[in-house]
Design a protein around this motif. Structure first.
Motif, short mmCIF file in Angstrom:
data_model
loop_
_atom_site.label_atom_id
_atom_site.label_comp_id
_atom_site.label_asym_id
_atom_site.label_seq_id
_atom_site.Cartn_x
_atom_site.Cartn_y
_atom_site.Cartn_z
N VAL B 128 0.84 -1.21 0.00
CA VAL B 128 0.00 0.00 0.00
C VAL B 128 0.87 1.25 0.00
O VAL B 128 0.64 2.20 -0.77
CB VAL B 128 -0.94 0.02 1.23
N ALA B 129 1.91 1.23 0.84
CA ALA B 129 2.81 2.40 0.92
C ALA B 129 3.47 2.66 -0.43
O ALA B 129 3.57 3.80 -0.88
CB ALA B 129 3.86 2.17 1.98
N ARG B 130 3.89 1.57 -1.09
CA ARG B 130 4.56 1.72 -2.39
C ARG B 130 3.61 2.35 -3.41
O ARG B 130 3.96 3.28 -4.11
CB ARG B 130 5.07 0.35 -2.85
N VAL B 131 2.37 1.81 -3.46
CA VAL B 131 1.39 2.34 -4.41
C VAL B 131 1.08 3.81 -4.09
O VAL B 131 1.00 4.65 -4.99
CB VAL B 131 0.09 1.50 -4.38
N LEU B 132 0.92 4.11 -2.81
CA LEU B 132 0.61 5.49 -2.41
C LEU B 132 1.73 6.45 -2.80
O LEU B 132 1.48 7.54 -3.29
CB LEU B 132 0.36 5.57 -0.91
N ILE B 133 2.96 6.00 -2.56
CA ILE B 133 4.10 6.86 -2.89
C ILE B 133 4.15 7.12 -4.39
O ILE B 133 4.33 8.26 -4.85
CB ILE B 133 5.42 6.23 -2.42
N TRP B 134 3.93 6.07 -5.17
CA TRP B 134 3.95 6.25 -6.63
C TRP B 134 2.81 7.16 -7.08
O TRP B 134 2.98 8.03 -7.94
CB TRP B 134 3.85 4.89 -7.35
N ALA B 135 1.63 6.94 -6.51
CA ALA B 135 0.47 7.78 -6.88
C ALA B 135 0.75 9.23 -6.51
O ALA B 135 0.48 10.14 -7.30
CB ALA B 135 -0.78 7.28 -6.15
N THR B 139 1.06 12.21 -9.17
CA THR B 139 0.16 13.37 -9.07
C THR B 139 0.96 14.66 -8.97
O THR B 139 0.66 15.65 -9.65
CB THR B 139 -0.76 13.22 -7.83
N LEU B 140 1.98 14.64 -8.10
CA LEU B 140 2.81 15.84 -7.94
C LEU B 140 3.48 16.22 -9.26
O LEU B 140 3.59 17.40 -9.59
CB LEU B 140 3.88 15.60 -6.88
N LEU B 141 3.91 15.20 -10.01
CA LEU B 141 4.56 15.46 -11.30
C LEU B 141 3.59 16.16 -12.25
O LEU B 141 3.93 17.18 -12.87
CB LEU B 141 5.05 14.14 -11.91
N PHE B 142 2.35 15.62 -12.34
CA PHE B 142 1.36 16.22 -13.24
C PHE B 142 1.01 17.64 -12.79
O PHE B 142 0.88 18.55 -13.61
CB PHE B 142 0.09 15.36 -13.31
N VAL B 143 0.87 17.82 -11.49
CA VAL B 143 0.55 19.16 -10.97
C VAL B 143 1.68 20.14 -11.30
O VAL B 143 1.44 21.26 -11.77
CB VAL B 143 0.30 19.10 -9.44
N ALA B 144 2.92 19.68 -11.09
CA ALA B 144 4.08 20.54 -11.37
C ALA B 144 4.13 20.91 -12.86
O ALA B 144 4.31 22.07 -13.22
CB ALA B 144 5.36 19.84 -10.95
N VAL B 145 3.92 19.91 -13.72
CA VAL B 145 3.95 20.16 -15.18
C VAL B 145 2.85 21.15 -15.56
O VAL B 145 3.07 22.11 -16.29
CB VAL B 145 3.80 18.83 -15.97
N PHE B 146 1.65 20.93 -14.99
CA PHE B 146 0.53 21.82 -15.31
C PHE B 146 0.82 23.25 -14.86
O PHE B 146 0.61 24.21 -15.61
CB PHE B 146 -0.75 21.31 -14.63
N LEU B 147 1.33 23.38 -13.62
CA LEU B 147 1.59 24.72 -13.08
C LEU B 147 2.67 25.43 -13.90
O LEU B 147 2.53 26.62 -14.23
CB LEU B 147 2.04 24.62 -11.62
N ILE B 148 3.73 24.70 -14.25
CA ILE B 148 4.82 25.31 -15.02
C ILE B 148 4.31 25.77 -16.38
O ILE B 148 4.54 26.90 -16.81
CB ILE B 148 5.99 24.32 -15.17
#
Lengths: 221, 262
Positions: B128-135, B139-148
């Protein structure tokens, strides 16, 4: 010579700017294009400055068919001419002198040449004292004059102006007219689109009158 | 870096489940050593520790406080005990069961004890921890790309008058894009400096408490800093993203002006 050969300009919304017009404008002199609102004056000057391309026919400037120019050569042509348009704003975040210097930056002029040319252009339109002002600090008539300074700063061989005296008082209009006369006397071709009949009152200069997109009165002297 | 630290953390937590093998009462120290030798050679075993009966009794007395036990009990009731820690790759419930079955087959082994429920829970927590970390990372990657991209697009939109004027004056597309590209470059440099200071400050702040936390487990986390290759990758990606977005936005406006003029 600037030639319009059977030029028609129809906009995307179906409105026709010019209908099958043919005319010749001699170089190195002042020429007026006149007519009522919607007569096609702005369309004609935009065709000459390559902001529009004709739907049919040819616009030829000094033996160059403007429709056949590549994108790079279109930019080169625009850099050579001077243009005053109603819808070409000054940039409010830059000073008057920075706005006037823009054609020189685009043309990669040497930095040492820029300030003297800008000063001369602003002096010509009587606004040297306001070169550090922001456009928001200027009156409408002064903004028009800065527009003219921006169009003449790089000393173009062809100057095209669309309603350059709009919102100017008669004194300033006369000064602008005198400026255009001086430029024409120095072998610059100056094409002025205006509905201000006082502007060409003395009839010493050629006038092209347009009416509903067609030539109302052919070249006359 | 986050995944690497997660793995290290899970490794620390996974040290807890061990197999405790109680040998027959009649097995002496020599027999226990033979059993130990046999077990330690198994590929799934990382370490083996022997607890002799006296040590077990002392430990029992210390933990329970019943110091009088030895007075009442003539013989030490504790057998020799072998504590087995499996290798990292063999800490899943099925491995524990296999190893337990194997140990029951050995001579002298009386009882094998381990908490299979805990091991199963730990595996689930790990998954669960592994899946959560990847998710979270995705998500952070997509948010960062969108914001930039959006911030860059907005900056170009604020220049729309300038783009129009330069285009009318005959500037090349390269010239018109230049200011946006320079802005993108210097903003990336600024973002890098601020992020570098913030991340390193945070990691430095965490280093001492984390060292104290991990000292109890006799491990250290040497990767608690972002490597230069990581920084270069992030900075390069942001720079490419910003410049590409700036160029696309400027060209979109130029196409719009051409359409308007047509």
């Amino acid at each position: 010579m600037i030639e319009f050969n059977n030029v028609t300009k129809q906009y995307a919304n179906g409105q026709v700017g010019l209908r099958n017009i043919s005319l010749k404008i001699p170089l190195n002199q002042l020429v007026f294009i006149t007519g009522h609102t919607g007569a096609g004056k702005t369309t004609a000057v935009k065709l000459m400055t390559l902001r529009h391309v004709p739907t049919a026919g040819q616009v030829i400037v000094s033996d160059t068919n403007l429709s056949e120019l590549s994108r790079r050569n279109r930019s080169r042509y625009r850099r050579k001419i001077g243009a005053v348009f109603q819808d070409l704003p000054l940039l409010s975040d830059r000073s008057v002198s920075d706005n006037v210097a823009m054609p020189l930056l685009v043309d990669h002029s040497a930095p040492a040449k820029i300030l003297p040319l800008v000063t001369t252009a602003l002096e010509t339109v009587g606004l040297r004292s306001k070169m550090d002002f922001k456009p928001t600090q200027l009156a409408d008539g002064e903004i028009r004059r800065v527009n003219i300074a921006r169009a003449i700063v790089h000393q173009p061989q062809l100057l095209i102006a669309d309603e350059p005296t709009a919102n100017m008082d008669p004194t300033q209009s006369t000064k602008v007219l005198n400026l255009f006369k001086r430029l024409a006397a120095r072998k610059t071709t100056v094409v002025v689109a205006t509905h201000d009949r006082d502007f060409f009152f003395d009839r010493r200069y050629p006038v092209i009158e347009l009416r509903e997109g067609q030539l109302a009165d052919a070249m006359r002297r | 870096m986050l995944m690497s630290h997660l793995e290290t953390f899970l490794f620390v937590v996974q040290q807890t489940p061990e197999l405790t093998v109680f040998l027959s009462r009649d097995v002496e120290q020599r027999g226990a050593l033979t059993v130990r030798q046999h077990i330690v050679e198994l590929p799934e075993v990382e370490s083996v520790r022997i607890i002799d009966p006296d040590e077990a009794l002392n430990s029992f007395e210390e933990q329970t406080g019943h110091h009088v036990v030895a007075n009442y009990v003539q013989d030490n009731p504790f057998p020799i005990t072998v504590v087995i820690q499996p290798t990292r790759a063999h800490r899943y419930s099925q491995h524990y069961e296999q190893l337990s079955n194997y140990l029951y087959g050995l001579n002298f082994v009386e009882l094998v004890h381990f908490d299979i429920e805990w091991v199963k829970k730990l595996s689930l927590i790990q998954d669960v921890a592994r899946v959560l970390i990847w998710a979270l990372a995705t998500t952070l990657l997509f948010v960062a790309v969108f914001l930039i991209c959006n911030a860059t697009r907005q900056q170009v939109a604020e220049r729309v008058d300038e783009i129009k004027v330069f285009n009318t004056l005959g500037a090349s597309r390269r010239f018109i894009c230049r200011r946006s590209v320079y802005t993108a470059f210097w903003q990336t440099v600024l973002i890098f400096i601020v992020t570098f200071i913030m991340v390193n400050g945070l990691l430095n702040h965490l280093r001492v408490p984390l060292a104290e936390l991990t000292a109890g487990y006799d491990i250290s986390i040497p990767t608690l800093q972002m490597q230069w290759t990581g920084w270069l990758t992030v900075v390069g990606a942001v720079l490419i993203l910003k410049i590409t977005t700036a160029k696309i936005s400027v060209n979109a406006y130029l196409r719009m002006f051409e359409k308007e003029d047509a």
